[in-house]
Design a protein around this motif. Structure first.
Motif, PDB file in Angstrom:
ATOM      1  N   ALA A 167      -0.416  29.353  11.013  1.00 60.12           N
ATOM      2  CA  ALA A 167      -0.397  29.670  12.452  1.00 60.12           C
ATOM      3  C   ALA A 167      -1.766  30.137  12.942  1.00 60.12           C
ATOM      4  O   ALA A 167      -2.029  30.121  14.143  1.00 60.12           O
ATOM      5  CB  ALA A 167       0.665  30.737  12.725  1.00 60.12           C
ATOM      6  N   SER A 174       9.846  32.615  12.695  1.00 60.66           N
ATOM      7  CA  SER A 174       9.913  32.974  14.117  1.00 60.66           C
ATOM      8  C   SER A 174       9.412  31.796  14.964  1.00 60.66           C
ATOM      9  O   SER A 174       8.600  30.979  14.502  1.00 60.66           O
ATOM     10  CB  SER A 174       9.065  34.216  14.386  1.00 60.66           C
ATOM     11  OG  SER A 174       7.704  33.844  14.438  1.00 60.66           O
ATOM     12  N   GLY A 175       9.915  31.727  16.192  1.00 58.41           N
ATOM     13  CA  GLY A 175       9.528  30.646  17.107  1.00 58.41           C
ATOM     14  C   GLY A 175       8.023  30.609  17.325  1.00 58.41           C
ATOM     15  O   GLY A 175       7.412  29.533  17.407  1.00 58.41           O
ATOM     16  N   ASP A 176       7.413  31.788  17.370  1.00 55.98           N
ATOM     17  CA  ASP A 176       5.974  31.881  17.627  1.00 55.98           C
ATOM     18  C   ASP A 176       5.175  31.268  16.461  1.00 55.98           C
ATOM     19  O   ASP A 176       4.244  30.478  16.660  1.00 55.98           O
ATOM     20  CB  ASP A 176       5.639  33.374  17.804  1.00 55.98           C
ATOM     21  CG  ASP A 176       4.177  33.580  18.080  1.00 55.98           C
ATOM     22  OD1 ASP A 176       3.659  32.870  18.963  1.00 55.98           O
ATOM     23  OD2 ASP A 176       3.547  34.420  17.401  1.00 55.98           O
ATOM     24  N   ILE A 177       5.577  31.629  15.239  1.00 58.85           N
ATOM     25  CA  ILE A 177       4.887  31.078  14.048  1.00 58.85           C
ATOM     26  C   ILE A 177       5.088  29.562  14.013  1.00 58.85           C
ATOM     27  O   ILE A 177       4.151  28.798  13.763  1.00 58.85           O
ATOM     28  CB  ILE A 177       5.447  31.724  12.746  1.00 58.85           C
ATOM     29  CG1 ILE A 177       5.118  33.205  12.686  1.00 58.85           C
ATOM     30  CG2 ILE A 177       4.967  30.985  11.503  1.00 58.85           C
ATOM     31  CD1 ILE A 177       3.732  33.563  12.206  1.00 58.85           C
ATOM     32  N   GLU A 195       5.603  27.467  16.416  1.00 55.97           N
ATOM     33  CA  GLU A 195       4.826  26.783  17.458  1.00 55.97           C
ATOM     34  C   GLU A 195       3.344  26.669  17.068  1.00 55.97           C
ATOM     35  O   GLU A 195       2.744  25.601  17.146  1.00 55.97           O
ATOM     36  CB  GLU A 195       4.970  27.571  18.756  1.00 55.97           C
ATOM     37  CG  GLU A 195       4.629  26.755  19.978  1.00 55.97           C
ATOM     38  CD  GLU A 195       4.710  27.623  21.216  1.00 55.97           C
ATOM     39  OE1 GLU A 195       3.790  27.553  22.027  1.00 55.97           O
ATOM     40  OE2 GLU A 195       5.694  28.389  21.349  1.00 55.97           O
ATOM     41  N   LYS A 196       2.781  27.795  16.582  1.00 55.18           N
ATOM     42  CA  LYS A 196       1.348  27.784  16.257  1.00 55.18           C
ATOM     43  C   LYS A 196       1.071  26.952  14.995  1.00 55.18           C
ATOM     44  O   LYS A 196       0.102  26.193  14.948  1.00 55.18           O
ATOM     45  CB  LYS A 196       0.842  29.213  16.065  1.00 55.18           C
ATOM     46  CG  LYS A 196       0.809  29.993  17.374  1.00 55.18           C
ATOM     47  CD  LYS A 196       0.291  31.381  17.147  1.00 55.18           C
ATOM     48  CE  LYS A 196       0.264  32.142  18.464  1.00 55.18           C
ATOM     49  NZ  LYS A 196       0.593  33.552  18.266  1.00 55.18           N
ATOM     50  N   ARG A 214       2.829  24.572  13.812  1.00 53.65           N
ATOM     51  CA  ARG A 214       3.148  23.175  14.073  1.00 53.65           C
ATOM     52  C   ARG A 214       1.952  22.452  14.697  1.00 53.65           C
ATOM     53  O   ARG A 214       1.672  21.294  14.366  1.00 53.65           O
ATOM     54  CB  ARG A 214       4.347  23.120  15.028  1.00 53.65           C
ATOM     55  CG  ARG A 214       4.893  21.742  15.236  1.00 53.65           C
ATOM     56  CD  ARG A 214       6.049  21.792  16.220  1.00 53.65           C
ATOM     57  NE  ARG A 214       6.480  20.452  16.476  1.00 53.65           N
ATOM     58  CZ  ARG A 214       7.709  20.017  16.304  1.00 53.65           C
ATOM     59  NH1 ARG A 214       8.639  20.829  15.901  1.00 53.65           N
ATOM     60  NH2 ARG A 214       8.003  18.769  16.554  1.00 53.65           N
TER      61      ARG A 214
END
Ligand code: 13P
Ligand code: SF4
Length: 318
Positions: free
Chosen positions: A133, A301-304, A306-307, A309
């Motif tokens: 991330a 987590s969604g944040d991890i 997203e980054k 990815r």
């Protein structure tokens, strides 16, 4: 506790029972089983796909299955979850971690980024999701040079494998600052191993994984990812070439796979003790338990997601 007791019960089942139950559960749950080339043969046999990190990430990103059972190590299952967050991703053995991936932490990487503000951060996929991330782009052993070449001559901070970084610098001439990590399996290869293997099999071609030390890479005829090695052996069609054979410098799981697939080719390990213990923790009983009980599910987590990815997808786009 309960799951551990359940797992004990699976140990009592025969191999045939386990294989049958895995087949049934796969159908019922619409699951796909992915296995890395270093897995034990029994596990490779029940997998829908065996491959290297790049191939397995691509399959995970595209699969229609609802469940992905990842027989490999944790960073691979995490990559599958990052690329297919709507799927259930299972790692049959929670202790299957990659020691090299643990050699770079988010805190240490944040410090290095602050010290190298002009560098692009290139992460080998053998990193945790939290580290991915924080990076700009990922690579695998199959595409590291291609990815480095795509970065327009910018300075690169390469984590965590110093040997893959060194090899990528050698092939591309890119300006690469290497992290101090390594794979203990490949880093143990020595010039003496090469001399011993070459004198036992003087006509064989010597192919090597790029996680190996520079002085050993200097002596290799070809350098490949694990699937690159498998393709090389698959293309050995000529009888003389097969007879001369190949010395393989990587973890012995791939050597065993290739010996089984190509019994008419001379295939020898560079060092028969090159074994990744955590890759061997996944066994047939754990695969059956995992697919039937839905353990151990990878959650991020969604944040991890997203980054990380963004970094993985930049690689896949290339
Ligand atoms: P490959 O991507 O070449 O299969 O190697 C990765 C690795 O070392 C797995 O741990
Ligand atoms: Fe990690 Fe090396 Fe094992 Fe691959 S072989 S999982 S890089 S320790």
């Amino acid at each position: 506790m309960e799951t551990l007791m359940e797992l004990e019960a699976y140990k009592a089942l025969s191999k045939d029972e386990l294989v049958n139950r895995i087949k049934i559960a796969k159908r019922e749950k619409n699951a796909v089983i992915l296995a890395h080339n270093y897995q034990i043969l029994e596990v490779q046999h029940v997998a829908d796909y065996c491959g290297d990190s790049l191939e397995l990430s691509r399959i995970a990103a595209k699969t229609d299955s609802d469940v992905v059972v990842f027989c490999g190590v944790d960073f691979m299952a995490e990559s599958a979850k990052i690329l297919a967050p709507e799927k259930t991703v299972l790692l049959p053995e929670i202790k299957a971690t990659c020691p090299m991936a643990q050699m770079v932490t988010p805190d240490a990487l944040n410090r290095a980024k602050a010290e190298n503000p002009d560098a692009v951060v290139l992460a080998y996929v053998n990193t945790t999701a939290a580290v991915k991330a924080l990076t700009d782009i990922c690579c695998t052993s199959a595409n590291a040079s291609k990815i480095a070449n795509s970065l327009g001559g910018r300075k690169i901070l390469f984590v965590p494998d110093k040997n893959l970084a060194h090899y990528t610098r050698k092939v591309t001439g890119a300006s690469i600052k290497a992290w101090d990590g390594f794979c203990f399996v490949h880093n143990m290869f020595t010039v003496a191993d090469v001399k011993r293997a070459r004198s036992a099999h003087p006509d064989a071609v010597f192919i090597l994984h790029p996680e190996s030390p520079p002085e050993v890479i200097e002596l290799a005829d070809e350098v490949f990812s694990t699937s690159g090695m498998a393709k090389y052996v698959a293309n050995m069609k000529n009888e003389d070439e097969k007879h001369r054979g190949v010395i393989i410098g990587t973890e012995t799981g791939l050597v065993n796979q290739l010996r089984e697939r190509y019994p008419d080719v001379g295939i020898w390990p560079l060092n028969e003790f090159a074994i990744c213990g955590t890759m061997k923790l996944t066994t047939l009983d754990k695969v059956c338990w995992s697919i039937e009980t839905g353990n151990h599910e990878i959650t991020l987590s969604g944040d991890i997601i997203e980054k990380a990815r963004a970094s993985l997808e930049r690689m896949l786009e290339l």
